[in-house]
Design a protein around this motif. Structure first.
Motif, mmCIF file in Angstrom:
data_model
loop_
_atom_site.group_PDB
_atom_site.id
_atom_site.type_symbol
_atom_site.label_atom_id
_atom_site.label_comp_id
_atom_site.label_asym_id
_atom_site.label_seq_id
_atom_site.Cartn_x
_atom_site.Cartn_y
_atom_site.Cartn_z
ATOM 1 N N MET A 1 -20.677 17.321 -9.157
ATOM 2 C CA MET A 1 -20.644 17.811 -10.548
ATOM 3 C C MET A 1 -20.195 16.713 -11.515
ATOM 4 O O MET A 1 -20.146 16.931 -12.717
ATOM 5 C CB MET A 1 -19.695 19.016 -10.648
ATOM 6 N N ASP A 2 -19.835 15.547 -10.960
ATOM 7 C CA ASP A 2 -19.365 14.419 -11.769
ATOM 8 C C ASP A 2 -18.139 14.811 -12.611
ATOM 9 O O ASP A 2 -18.070 14.519 -13.808
ATOM 10 C CB ASP A 2 -20.509 13.919 -12.662
ATOM 11 N N LEU A 3 -17.172 15.482 -11.967
ATOM 12 C CA LEU A 3 -15.994 15.968 -12.690
ATOM 13 C C LEU A 3 -14.943 14.870 -12.839
ATOM 14 O O LEU A 3 -14.771 14.036 -11.957
ATOM 15 C CB LEU A 3 -15.368 17.159 -11.949
ATOM 16 N N THR A 4 -14.226 14.933 -13.951
ATOM 17 C CA THR A 4 -13.138 13.995 -14.220
ATOM 18 C C THR A 4 -11.838 14.589 -13.686
ATOM 19 O O THR A 4 -11.524 15.754 -13.979
ATOM 20 C CB THR A 4 -13.001 13.803 -15.747
ATOM 21 N N PRO A 5 -11.046 13.808 -12.909
ATOM 22 C CA PRO A 5 -9.766 14.341 -12.416
ATOM 23 C C PRO A 5 -8.900 14.853 -13.566
ATOM 24 O O PRO A 5 -8.893 14.274 -14.653
ATOM 25 C CB PRO A 5 -9.117 13.118 -11.748
ATOM 26 N N GLY A 6 -8.188 15.960 -13.314
ATOM 27 C CA GLY A 6 -7.296 16.507 -14.335
ATOM 28 C C GLY A 6 -7.956 17.538 -15.240
ATOM 29 O O GLY A 6 -7.282 18.174 -16.052
ATOM 30 N N THR A 7 -9.258 17.729 -15.096
ATOM 31 C CA THR A 7 -9.949 18.677 -15.985
ATOM 32 C C THR A 7 -10.372 19.945 -15.264
ATOM 33 O O THR A 7 -10.981 20.816 -15.864
ATOM 34 C CB THR A 7 -11.227 18.043 -16.586
ATOM 35 N N TRP A 8 -10.060 20.031 -13.943
ATOM 36 C CA TRP A 8 -10.584 21.168 -13.176
ATOM 37 C C TRP A 8 -9.567 21.659 -12.155
ATOM 38 O O TRP A 8 -8.576 20.997 -11.883
ATOM 39 C CB TRP A 8 -11.898 20.789 -12.489
ATOM 40 N N ALA A 9 -9.816 22.856 -11.632
ATOM 41 C CA ALA A 9 -8.928 23.462 -10.646
ATOM 42 C C ALA A 9 -9.774 24.129 -9.559
ATOM 43 O O ALA A 9 -10.980 24.326 -9.729
ATOM 44 C CB ALA A 9 -8.029 24.501 -11.310
ATOM 45 N N TYR A 10 -9.097 24.489 -8.439
ATOM 46 C CA TYR A 10 -9.771 25.169 -7.335
ATOM 47 C C TYR A 10 -9.201 26.569 -7.203
ATOM 48 O O TYR A 10 -7.988 26.775 -7.351
ATOM 49 C CB TYR A 10 -9.567 24.386 -6.034
ATOM 50 N N VAL A 11 -10.072 27.536 -6.919
ATOM 51 C CA VAL A 11 -9.666 28.939 -6.820
ATOM 52 C C VAL A 11 -10.089 29.479 -5.456
ATOM 53 O O VAL A 11 -11.262 29.375 -5.084
ATOM 54 C CB VAL A 11 -10.355 29.777 -7.933
ATOM 55 N N GLY A 12 -9.137 30.075 -4.709
ATOM 56 C CA GLY A 12 -9.481 30.566 -3.383
ATOM 57 C C GLY A 12 -8.625 31.735 -2.941
ATOM 58 O O GLY A 12 -7.848 32.293 -3.729
ATOM 59 N N ASP A 13 -8.767 32.115 -1.666
ATOM 60 C CA ASP A 13 -8.070 33.306 -1.161
ATOM 61 C C ASP A 13 -7.251 33.046 0.088
ATOM 62 O O ASP A 13 -6.628 33.986 0.609
ATOM 63 C CB ASP A 13 -9.076 34.434 -0.866
ATOM 64 N N THR A 14 -7.253 31.821 0.625
ATOM 65 C CA THR A 14 -6.527 31.586 1.885
ATOM 66 C C THR A 14 -5.659 30.328 1.811
ATOM 67 O O THR A 14 -5.812 29.502 0.902
ATOM 68 C CB THR A 14 -7.499 31.401 3.075
ATOM 69 N N ARG A 15 -4.812 30.187 2.824
ATOM 70 C CA ARG A 15 -3.985 28.974 2.921
ATOM 71 C C ARG A 15 -4.844 27.752 3.167
ATOM 72 O O ARG A 15 -4.459 26.639 2.839
ATOM 73 C CB ARG A 15 -2.958 29.145 4.043
ATOM 74 N N VAL A 16 -6.008 27.941 3.771
ATOM 75 C CA VAL A 16 -6.943 26.816 3.968
ATOM 76 C C VAL A 16 -7.344 26.255 2.604
ATOM 77 O O VAL A 16 -7.341 25.033 2.385
ATOM 78 C CB VAL A 16 -8.212 27.280 4.740
ATOM 79 N N ASP A 17 -7.650 27.148 1.674
ATOM 80 C CA ASP A 17 -8.037 26.720 0.317
ATOM 81 C C ASP A 17 -6.866 26.023 -0.375
ATOM 82 O O ASP A 17 -7.028 24.998 -1.039
ATOM 83 C CB ASP A 17 -8.470 27.934 -0.522
ATOM 84 N N GLN A 18 -5.686 26.614 -0.215
ATOM 85 C CA GLN A 18 -4.487 26.058 -0.836
ATOM 86 C C GLN A 18 -4.200 24.646 -0.292
ATOM 87 O O GLN A 18 -3.926 23.715 -1.049
ATOM 88 C CB GLN A 18 -3.302 26.974 -0.534
ATOM 89 N N ALA A 19 -4.306 24.496 1.034
ATOM 90 C CA ALA A 19 -4.042 23.193 1.659
ATOM 91 C C ALA A 19 -5.084 22.160 1.220
ATOM 92 O O ALA A 19 -4.761 20.982 1.015
ATOM 93 C CB ALA A 19 -4.058 23.341 3.180
ATOM 94 N N THR A 20 -6.311 22.607 1.059
ATOM 95 C CA THR A 20 -7.384 21.703 0.637
ATOM 96 C C THR A 20 -7.107 21.170 -0.767
ATOM 97 O O THR A 20 -7.209 19.970 -1.026
ATOM 98 C CB THR A 20 -8.743 22.455 0.646
ATOM 99 N N ALA A 21 -6.741 22.092 -1.667
ATOM 100 C CA ALA A 21 -6.451 21.695 -3.051
ATOM 101 C C ALA A 21 -5.245 20.753 -3.096
ATOM 102 O O ALA A 21 -5.264 19.734 -3.798
ATOM 103 C CB ALA A 21 -6.195 22.932 -3.915
ATOM 104 N N ALA A 22 -4.207 21.087 -2.311
ATOM 105 C CA ALA A 22 -3.002 20.246 -2.300
ATOM 106 C C ALA A 22 -3.349 18.839 -1.815
ATOM 107 O O ALA A 22 -2.911 17.841 -2.405
ATOM 108 C CB ALA A 22 -1.932 20.880 -1.409
ATOM 109 N N ALA A 23 -4.145 18.762 -0.754
ATOM 110 C CA ALA A 23 -4.505 17.447 -0.208
ATOM 111 C C ALA A 23 -5.371 16.658 -1.189
ATOM 112 O O ALA A 23 -5.351 15.427 -1.193
ATOM 113 C CB ALA A 23 -5.231 17.616 1.121
ATOM 114 N N ALA A 24 -6.128 17.379 -2.017
ATOM 115 C CA ALA A 24 -6.982 16.710 -3.007
ATOM 116 C C ALA A 24 -6.224 16.433 -4.308
ATOM 117 O O ALA A 24 -6.751 15.774 -5.205
ATOM 118 C CB ALA A 24 -8.222 17.566 -3.297
ATOM 119 N N GLY A 25 -4.985 16.966 -4.425
ATOM 120 C CA GLY A 25 -4.193 16.762 -5.641
ATOM 121 C C GLY A 25 -4.724 17.536 -6.835
ATOM 122 O O GLY A 25 -4.670 17.071 -7.978
ATOM 123 N N VAL A 26 -5.206 18.748 -6.557
ATOM 124 C CA VAL A 26 -5.847 19.559 -7.601
ATOM 125 C C VAL A 26 -5.080 20.875 -7.770
ATOM 126 O O VAL A 26 -4.642 21.458 -6.767
ATOM 127 C CB VAL A 26 -7.311 19.868 -7.158
#
Ligand code: PGA
Ligand code: MG
Length: 223
Positions: A160-185
């Motif tokens: 999507m050619d996104l710029t860091p700091g302009t977007w977030a991740y939305v999910g329902d499990t700890r897998v999603d949460q861990a993914t976002a944390a590891a990506a710094g999002v």
């Protein structure tokens, strides 16, 4: 102006209740080996790590003896059945369809990062009438390593050619949460599906997706 200019969503358990279709496809695969029929509510507890883990986790949980050929046969049956009937029993969670429309109408760019099979993901989105709403939707087998590897989420952001700091991740499990944390999002959890079991900082538990029009840089700056 919406707080985030783009949002990436998980799919199963976040936007759609797909457990009945996942269970039906899984049962088609299991039947090939004479393995027992599974209830959707039971299957739901194991969703979120992709179909290969789903099959193995259920075999382990039920103590079903298996060899690699039987697992491959079950996966093949699952995939064929799911591609044949991708969303016949699948429903949006309450307000999801209208809220995605509201986010899109407000100019928020939308993407999907899911551990679902990539080909199935495309068919599900199309059958649910979501073609064109998401700029990118990447399934587990379309990346070298799927969630919780942050590379999966970064691949969607890159597409999507996104710029860091302009977007977030939305999910329902700890897998999603861990993914976002590891990506710094920044990560937001939905209140339905498995979301109630995921602990998040104040302000990061949504009541509905339209909340995301207000959430954003202020909340993430406070983390
Ligand atoms: O595990 C799956 O099959 C899909 O899971 P996800 O859409 O919640 O990532
Ligand atoms: Mg999910």
């Amino acid at each position: 102006m919406p707080a985030y200019s783009a949002l990436i969503f998980d799919l199963d358990g976040t936007l759609i209740d797909s457990a009945p279709d996942i269970a039906a496809a899984l049962n088609a695969g299991f039947a090939r080996n004479g393995w027992p029929e599974l209830d959707p509510a039971y299957v739901e507890r194991f969703i979120g790590n992709g179909p290969h883990r789903l099959i193995r986790d259920i075999l382990d949980d039920k103590g079903i003896a298996h060899d690699e050929a039987a697992v491959a046969r079950a996966f093949d049956g699952y995939l064929r059945a799911y591609l044949d009937d991708p969303a016949g029993r699948t429903r949006f969670f309450d307000h999801v369809r209208e809220d995605l429309g509201a986010l899109h109408a407000a100019g928020v760019r939308l993407g999907i990062c899911t551990n679902k099979n990539h080909a199935v993901t495309g068919k599900v989105l199309s059958q649910l009438g979501l073609d064109g709403l998401f700029e990118a939707a990447i399934g587990a087998d379309a990346v070298p390593a799927c969630k919780p590897d942050p590379g999966h989420l970064r691949a969607v952001a890159a597409a999507m050619d996104l710029t860091p700091g302009t977007w977030a991740y939305v999910g329902d499990t700890r897998v999603d949460q861990a993914t976002a944390a590891a990506a710094g999002v920044p990560f937001y959890v939905v209140p339905w599906g498995g979301g109630a079991e995921v602990a998040v900082p104040a302000g990061h538990r949504l009541t509905r997706l339209a909340d995301l029009l207000q959430h954003g840089r202020k909340a993430s700056a406070a983390e």
